[in-house]
Design a protein around this motif. Structure first.
Motif, PDB file in Angstrom:
ATOM      1  N   SER A   1       0.852  -1.189   0.000  1.00 53.37           N
ATOM      2  CA  SER A   1       0.000   0.000   0.000  1.00 53.37           C
ATOM      3  C   SER A   1       0.883   1.231   0.000  1.00 53.37           C
ATOM      4  O   SER A   1       1.997   1.217   0.523  1.00 53.37           O
ATOM      5  CB  SER A   1      -0.897   0.018   1.236  1.00 53.37           C
ATOM      6  OG  SER A   1      -1.754  -1.095   1.263  1.00 53.37           O
TER       7      SER A   1
ATOM      8  N   SER B   1      -6.127  12.381  -6.536  1.00 60.74           N
ATOM      9  CA  SER B   1      -6.746  11.943  -7.787  1.00 60.74           C
ATOM     10  C   SER B   1      -6.208  12.672  -9.011  1.00 60.74           C
ATOM     11  O   SER B   1      -6.520  12.281 -10.141  1.00 60.74           O
ATOM     12  CB  SER B   1      -8.256  12.131  -7.716  1.00 60.74           C
ATOM     13  OG  SER B   1      -8.569  13.494  -7.511  1.00 60.74           O
TER      14      SER B   1
ATOM     15  N   MET C   1       0.019   7.471 -10.705  1.00 58.43           N
ATOM     16  CA  MET C   1       0.803   6.789  -9.680  1.00 58.43           C
ATOM     17  C   MET C   1       1.575   5.622 -10.289  1.00 58.43           C
ATOM     18  O   MET C   1       1.120   4.987 -11.251  1.00 58.43           O
ATOM     19  CB  MET C   1      -0.105   6.273  -8.573  1.00 58.43           C
ATOM     20  CG  MET C   1      -0.876   7.356  -7.849  1.00 58.43           C
ATOM     21  SD  MET C   1       0.196   8.567  -7.030  1.00 58.43           S
ATOM     22  CE  MET C   1       1.014   7.528  -5.809  1.00 58.43           C
TER      23      MET C   1
ATOM     24  N   GLY D   1      -7.815   5.578 -12.562  1.00 57.41           N
ATOM     25  CA  GLY D   1      -7.647   4.126 -12.481  1.00 57.41           C
ATOM     26  C   GLY D   1      -8.061   3.383 -13.728  1.00 57.41           C
ATOM     27  O   GLY D   1      -8.045   2.145 -13.754  1.00 57.41           O
TER      28      GLY D   1
ATOM     29  N   SER E   1      -3.717  -0.926  -8.367  1.00 59.38           N
ATOM     30  CA  SER E   1      -5.060  -0.350  -8.243  1.00 59.38           C
ATOM     31  C   SER E   1      -4.972   0.869  -7.339  1.00 59.38           C
ATOM     32  O   SER E   1      -3.940   1.099  -6.690  1.00 59.38           O
ATOM     33  CB  SER E   1      -6.051  -1.374  -7.682  1.00 59.38           C
ATOM     34  OG  SER E   1      -5.671  -1.776  -6.378  1.00 59.38           O
ATOM     35  N   ARG E   2      -6.040   1.645  -7.300  1.00 59.73           N
ATOM     36  CA  ARG E   2      -6.043   2.827  -6.438  1.00 59.73           C
ATOM     37  C   ARG E   2      -7.440   3.068  -5.909  1.00 59.73           C
ATOM     38  O   ARG E   2      -8.444   2.716  -6.549  1.00 59.73           O
ATOM     39  CB  ARG E   2      -5.529   4.049  -7.199  1.00 59.73           C
ATOM     40  CG  ARG E   2      -6.399   4.508  -8.350  1.00 59.73           C
ATOM     41  CD  ARG E   2      -5.693   5.577  -9.192  1.00 59.73           C
ATOM     42  NE  ARG E   2      -5.417   6.780  -8.435  1.00 59.73           N
ATOM     43  CZ  ARG E   2      -4.525   7.714  -8.818  1.00 59.73           C
ATOM     44  NH1 ARG E   2      -3.846   7.549  -9.950  1.00 59.73           N
ATOM     45  NH2 ARG E   2      -4.324   8.792  -8.092  1.00 59.73           N
ATOM     46  N   ASP E   3      -7.468   3.702  -4.756  1.00 60.59           N
ATOM     47  CA  ASP E   3      -8.727   4.131  -4.145  1.00 60.59           C
ATOM     48  C   ASP E   3      -8.573   5.615  -3.867  1.00 60.59           C
ATOM     49  O   ASP E   3      -7.933   6.008  -2.874  1.00 60.59           O
ATOM     50  CB  ASP E   3      -8.983   3.341  -2.861  1.00 60.59           C
ATOM     51  CG  ASP E   3     -10.332   3.648  -2.247  1.00 60.59           C
ATOM     52  OD1 ASP E   3     -10.891   4.734  -2.536  1.00 60.59           O
ATOM     53  OD2 ASP E   3     -10.827   2.832  -1.471  1.00 60.59           O
ATOM     54  N   ASN E   4      -9.128   6.433  -4.727  1.00 56.79           N
ATOM     55  CA  ASN E   4      -8.946   7.880  -4.582  1.00 56.79           C
ATOM     56  C   ASN E   4      -9.639   8.429  -3.342  1.00 56.79           C
ATOM     57  O   ASN E   4      -9.227   9.463  -2.807  1.00 56.79           O
ATOM     58  CB  ASN E   4      -9.421   8.600  -5.836  1.00 56.79           C
ATOM     59  CG  ASN E   4      -8.457   8.413  -7.000  1.00 56.79           C
ATOM     60  OD1 ASN E   4      -7.300   8.019  -6.822  1.00 56.79           O
ATOM     61  ND2 ASN E   4      -8.926   8.692  -8.210  1.00 56.79           N
TER      62      ASN E   4
ATOM     63  N   THR F   1      -4.961   6.226  -1.643  1.00 56.65           N
ATOM     64  CA  THR F   1      -4.066   5.082  -1.544  1.00 56.65           C
ATOM     65  C   THR F   1      -3.958   4.354  -2.882  1.00 56.65           C
ATOM     66  O   THR F   1      -4.958   4.181  -3.585  1.00 56.65           O
ATOM     67  CB  THR F   1      -4.548   4.101  -0.466  1.00 56.65           C
ATOM     68  OG1 THR F   1      -4.632   4.785   0.787  1.00 56.65           O
ATOM     69  CG2 THR F   1      -3.583   2.936  -0.311  1.00 56.65           C
ATOM     70  N   VAL F   2      -2.734   3.930  -3.184  1.00 58.42           N
ATOM     71  CA  VAL F   2      -2.500   3.081  -4.340  1.00 58.42           C
ATOM     72  C   VAL F   2      -1.938   1.750  -3.820  1.00 58.42           C
ATOM     73  O   VAL F   2      -1.223   1.719  -2.825  1.00 58.42           O
ATOM     74  CB  VAL F   2      -1.536   3.747  -5.349  1.00 58.42           C
ATOM     75  CG1 VAL F   2      -0.167   4.005  -4.743  1.00 58.42           C
ATOM     76  CG2 VAL F   2      -1.416   2.929  -6.629  1.00 58.42           C
ATOM     77  N   TYR F   3      -2.307   0.677  -4.499  1.00 57.08           N
ATOM     78  CA  TYR F   3      -1.950  -0.666  -4.053  1.00 57.08           C
ATOM     79  C   TYR F   3      -1.153  -1.394  -5.142  1.00 57.08           C
ATOM     80  O   TYR F   3      -1.287  -1.105  -6.331  1.00 57.08           O
ATOM     81  CB  TYR F   3      -3.211  -1.477  -3.742  1.00 57.08           C
ATOM     82  CG  TYR F   3      -4.125  -0.834  -2.738  1.00 57.08           C
ATOM     83  CD1 TYR F   3      -5.233  -0.095  -3.161  1.00 57.08           C
ATOM     84  CD2 TYR F   3      -3.894  -0.960  -1.369  1.00 57.08           C
ATOM     85  CE1 TYR F   3      -6.081   0.499  -2.250  1.00 57.08           C
ATOM     86  CE2 TYR F   3      -4.749  -0.366  -0.444  1.00 57.08           C
ATOM     87  CZ  TYR F   3      -5.832   0.368  -0.893  1.00 57.08           C
ATOM     88  OH  TYR F   3      -6.678   0.956   0.025  1.00 57.08           O
TER      89      TYR F   3
ATOM     90  N   CYS G   1       6.725   3.730  -4.245  1.00 60.23           N
ATOM     91  CA  CYS G   1       5.641   4.317  -5.019  1.00 60.23           C
ATOM     92  C   CYS G   1       6.018   5.752  -5.368  1.00 60.23           C
ATOM     93  O   CYS G   1       6.851   6.370  -4.700  1.00 60.23           O
ATOM     94  CB  CYS G   1       4.309   4.260  -4.287  1.00 60.23           C
ATOM     95  SG  CYS G   1       4.152   5.363  -2.883  1.00 60.23           S
TER      96      CYS G   1
END
Length: 125
Positions: free
Chosen positions: A21, A30, A34, A55, A71-74, A78-80, A96
């Motif tokens: 993470s 956003s 990334m 994404g 993947s990412r969760d804006n 967080t980017v994974y 990252c």
């Protein structure tokens, strides 16, 4: 300014999985493309994966294609990096990075503006 903090590294046997993470500070996560990079001892830093702002587009190095997923969760800033079927040659410090200059996948480290401190991934055979 964007501050990036990686986590999730560790020691894993070959064939195992890890999820890295990268948490970003600031409210403009956003707006950044990334990427994940890695550097093994005695080797140059190399590109691993990148994901566009929303994404919708991803791109991978040939060495990890089919095994790693970015993947990412804006909403969580967080980017994974999901890493499966790990190999000893995946052993490296993983970083990252964030690029505010582009809206397309970015594979060159020189095009990134901010970097995290890195997290160690060690894969034993």
């Amino acid at each position: 300014q964007v501050q990036l903090v990686e986590s999730g590294g560790g020691l894993m046997q070959a064939g195992g999985s890890l999820r890295l993470s990268c948490a970003a500070s600031g409210r403009t996560f956003s707006s950044y493309v990334m990427g994940w990079f890695r550097q093994a001892p005695g080797k140059e830093r190399e590109f691993v994966a990148t994901i566009t702002r929303g994404g919708g587009r991803t791109y991978y190095a040939d060495s990890v294609k089919g095994r790693f997923t970015i993947s990412r969760d804006n909403a969580k800033n967080t980017v994974y990096l999901e890493m499966n079927s790990l190999k000893p040659e995946d052993t490296a410090v993983y970083y990252c990075a964030a690029s505010g200059r582009y809206s397309i996948p970015v594979t060159s480290g020189g095009h990134y503006d901010y970097w995290g401190q890195g997290t160690q991934v060690t894969v034993s055979s």
